[in-house]
Design an enzyme around this catalytic site. Structure first.
Site, PDB file in Angstrom:
ATOM      1  N   SER A  68      46.675   6.971  47.282  1.00 15.06           N
ATOM      2  CA  SER A  68      45.286   6.723  46.877  1.00 15.06           C
ATOM      3  C   SER A  68      44.246   7.434  47.728  1.00 15.06           C
ATOM      4  O   SER A  68      43.087   7.525  47.324  1.00 15.06           O
ATOM      5  CB  SER A  68      45.036   5.219  46.943  1.00 15.06           C
ATOM      6  OG  SER A  68      44.286   4.795  45.866  1.00 15.06           O
ATOM      7  N   LYS A  71      42.165  10.002  46.235  1.00 17.88           N
ATOM      8  CA  LYS A  71      40.969   9.649  45.439  1.00 17.88           C
ATOM      9  C   LYS A  71      39.689  10.110  46.145  1.00 17.88           C
ATOM     10  O   LYS A  71      38.680  10.388  45.496  1.00 17.88           O
ATOM     11  CB  LYS A  71      40.938   8.144  45.154  1.00 17.88           C
ATOM     12  CG  LYS A  71      42.101   7.673  44.235  1.00 17.88           C
ATOM     13  CD  LYS A  71      42.096   6.179  44.016  1.00 17.88           C
ATOM     14  CE  LYS A  71      43.062   5.689  42.946  1.00 17.88           C
ATOM     15  NZ  LYS A  71      44.437   5.476  43.331  1.00 17.88           N
ATOM     16  N   TYR A 192      46.354  13.328  38.008  1.00 19.46           N
ATOM     17  CA  TYR A 192      46.157  12.201  38.922  1.00 19.46           C
ATOM     18  C   TYR A 192      47.425  11.958  39.763  1.00 19.46           C
ATOM     19  O   TYR A 192      47.365  11.830  40.982  1.00 19.46           O
ATOM     20  CB  TYR A 192      45.774  10.947  38.112  1.00 19.46           C
ATOM     21  CG  TYR A 192      45.894   9.673  38.893  1.00 19.46           C
ATOM     22  CD1 TYR A 192      44.962   9.349  39.871  1.00 19.46           C
ATOM     23  CD2 TYR A 192      46.965   8.802  38.692  1.00 19.46           C
ATOM     24  CE1 TYR A 192      45.080   8.193  40.628  1.00 19.46           C
ATOM     25  CE2 TYR A 192      47.092   7.647  39.437  1.00 19.46           C
ATOM     26  CZ  TYR A 192      46.153   7.350  40.405  1.00 19.46           C
ATOM     27  OH  TYR A 192      46.288   6.217  41.166  1.00 19.46           O
ATOM     28  N   TYR A 244      40.836  -1.690  48.279  1.00 17.60           N
ATOM     29  CA  TYR A 244      41.243  -2.519  47.146  1.00 17.60           C
ATOM     30  C   TYR A 244      40.387  -3.784  47.067  1.00 17.60           C
ATOM     31  O   TYR A 244      39.208  -3.740  47.420  1.00 17.60           O
ATOM     32  CB  TYR A 244      42.746  -2.839  47.219  1.00 17.60           C
ATOM     33  CG  TYR A 244      43.619  -1.613  47.368  1.00 17.60           C
ATOM     34  CD1 TYR A 244      43.593  -0.612  46.402  1.00 17.60           C
ATOM     35  CD2 TYR A 244      44.450  -1.441  48.457  1.00 17.60           C
ATOM     36  CE1 TYR A 244      44.404   0.520  46.525  1.00 17.60           C
ATOM     37  CE2 TYR A 244      45.260  -0.310  48.585  1.00 17.60           C
ATOM     38  CZ  TYR A 244      45.221   0.657  47.617  1.00 17.60           C
ATOM     39  OH  TYR A 244      45.996   1.754  47.736  1.00 17.60           O
ATOM     40  N   VAL A 262      48.901   3.294  48.971  1.00 19.56           N
ATOM     41  CA  VAL A 262      50.093   2.442  48.948  1.00 19.56           C
ATOM     42  C   VAL A 262      51.305   3.017  49.687  1.00 19.56           C
ATOM     43  O   VAL A 262      52.323   2.353  49.810  1.00 19.56           O
ATOM     44  CB  VAL A 262      50.514   2.040  47.516  1.00 19.56           C
ATOM     45  CG1 VAL A 262      49.488   1.142  46.871  1.00 19.56           C
ATOM     46  CG2 VAL A 262      50.817   3.256  46.666  1.00 19.56           C
TER      47      VAL A 262
HETATM   48  N1  GLU Z   1      50.078   6.646  42.895  1.00 20.64           N
HETATM   49  C1  GLU Z   1      49.675   5.291  43.088  1.00 20.64           C
HETATM   50  C2  GLU Z   1      49.416   4.607  41.774  1.00 20.64           C
HETATM   51  O1  GLU Z   1      48.698   5.111  40.988  1.00 20.64           O
HETATM   52  C3  GLU Z   1      48.488   5.248  43.995  1.00 20.64           C
HETATM   53  C4  GLU Z   1      48.020   3.861  44.230  1.00 20.64           C
HETATM   54  C5  GLU Z   1      47.338   3.677  45.551  1.00 20.64           C
HETATM   55  O2  GLU Z   1      47.701   4.274  46.569  1.00 20.64           O
HETATM   56  O3  GLU Z   1      46.401   2.862  45.552  1.00 20.64           O
HETATM   57  O4  GLU Z   1      49.912   3.568  41.480  1.00 20.64           O
END
Ligand code: GLU
Length: 309
Positions: A68, A71, A192, A244, A262
């Site tokens: 993530s 992002k 993504y 989160y 994650v």
């Molecule tokens: N590739 C993970 C997903 O989309 C990233 C989630 C994350 O790190 O928050 O579930």
């Protein structure tokens, strides 16, 4: 930035020791099968100061998937390729109490760029003639921002997530059905997931953090690499939405704009001071590294890094 180097290093070492008390807690992420294959006891801390000095401890050369934290880079790219209004008419700016991969926050707009629905939408805003060109642009951007040639693409992680990513696939199709984007939902999803599968180490991530801490200016030359507007937007979204559904609590307790992933990494940015990356793969229920969030809390207190006090 080390005014008293020896003293600072002692404080950091003590903070690490205090945080490792939490190393029995949490579980490694397993909903992406390949993520379960990491060593749960890996631990790295990298701090890069805006004057270029570094502190590194533990497995700081270890490559893990960025997940993530990509992002943050996707948002920088989208703001580079589009106007601020174009970005925020597609994605909102608000924190959410729902899980990072929830469908619920999607109404006519995804909650924010740092949960999956928002980041999938942001992926649709990256310019390029095809998927490969779009991915190569973000991959090159990560290389440039981290000033590193150690950035890689983790094929196994990518395949493992592509094979099992029904939830993100649903989000992508749902966003398209809501006309939030009109591109091919599989292609947007693919971009993504490719970005989540980039391999990086804690020091290279901390470098990206230091660049943001330095107002987007290269640490050596002072040349602007990320626009001031993008730095402002990215850091405020990290502060309000980066951890989160625990983002508010983390901001209250730690006071450092941060983004969690994650795979167990957390990137923190202390404006004017440093970028910090902690890597420890065992996660709490929200998806935040247990040792990572505790270490940032302890460091914030012991090194006086809270941006509010
Ligand atoms: N590739 C993970 C997903 O989309 C990233 C989630 C994350 O790190 O928050 O579930």
């Amino acid at each position: 930035m080390f005014t008293n180097k020896e003293k600072t290093i002692k404080i950091i070492e003590k903070s690490i020791e205090k945080s490792l008390v939490y190393s029995n807690e949490g579980e490694v992420a397993s909903y992406i099968p390949e993520l379960a294959n990491v060593n749960p006891t890996d631990f790295a801390l990298s701090i890069v100061y805006v004057d270029g000095q570094e502190y590194k401890f533990g497995d700081y050369n270890k490559i893990f998937s960025i997940q993530s934290i990509s992002k943050v880079i996707l948002l920088i790219m989208a703001l580079n390729d589009n106007s601020i209004n174009e970005v925020f008419e597609k994605v909102d700016t608000e924190p959410t109490k729902y899980k990072f991969n929830s469908l619920i926050p999607i109404d006519n707009i995804a909650a924010n760029p740092f949960i999956n629905a928002g980041a999938i939408t942001i992926s649709s805003l990256i310019k390029g003639k095809d998927l490969n060109e779009k991915f190569n642009r973000t991959f090159d951007k990560i290389k440039k921002l981290s000033n590193s040639d150690k950035i890689s693409f983790l094929e196994e992680i990518y395949k493992s997530e592509m094979d099992t990513t029904d939830v993100n696939r649903s989000i992508s199709y749902y966003l398209r059905s809501k006309k939030i984007f009109s591109l091919d939902a599989e292609e947007v999803l693919d971009l993504y997931i490719r970005n989540c599968s980039i391999g990086i180490n804690s020091t290279d991530l901390a470098h990206i953090g230091a660049l943001l801490a330095n107002g987007g200016k290269d640490l050596e030359s002072g040349v602007e690499i990320i626009s001031k507007d993008s730095v402002r937007i990215v850091l405020s979204q990290m502060a309000s939405c980066g951890m989160y559904e625990e983002s508010g609590r983390f901001l209250l307790e730690v006071g450092i704009p941060s983004k969690s992933g994650v795979s167990g990494a957390i990137l923190g940015v202390v404006p004017g001071k440093c970028g910090i990356c902690v890597y420890s793969p065992k996660l709490d229920k929200s998806g935040n590294s247990v040792v990572g969030k505790n270490l940032l809390k302890i460091l914030s207190n012991d090194l006086d890094l809270n941006i509010f006090v």
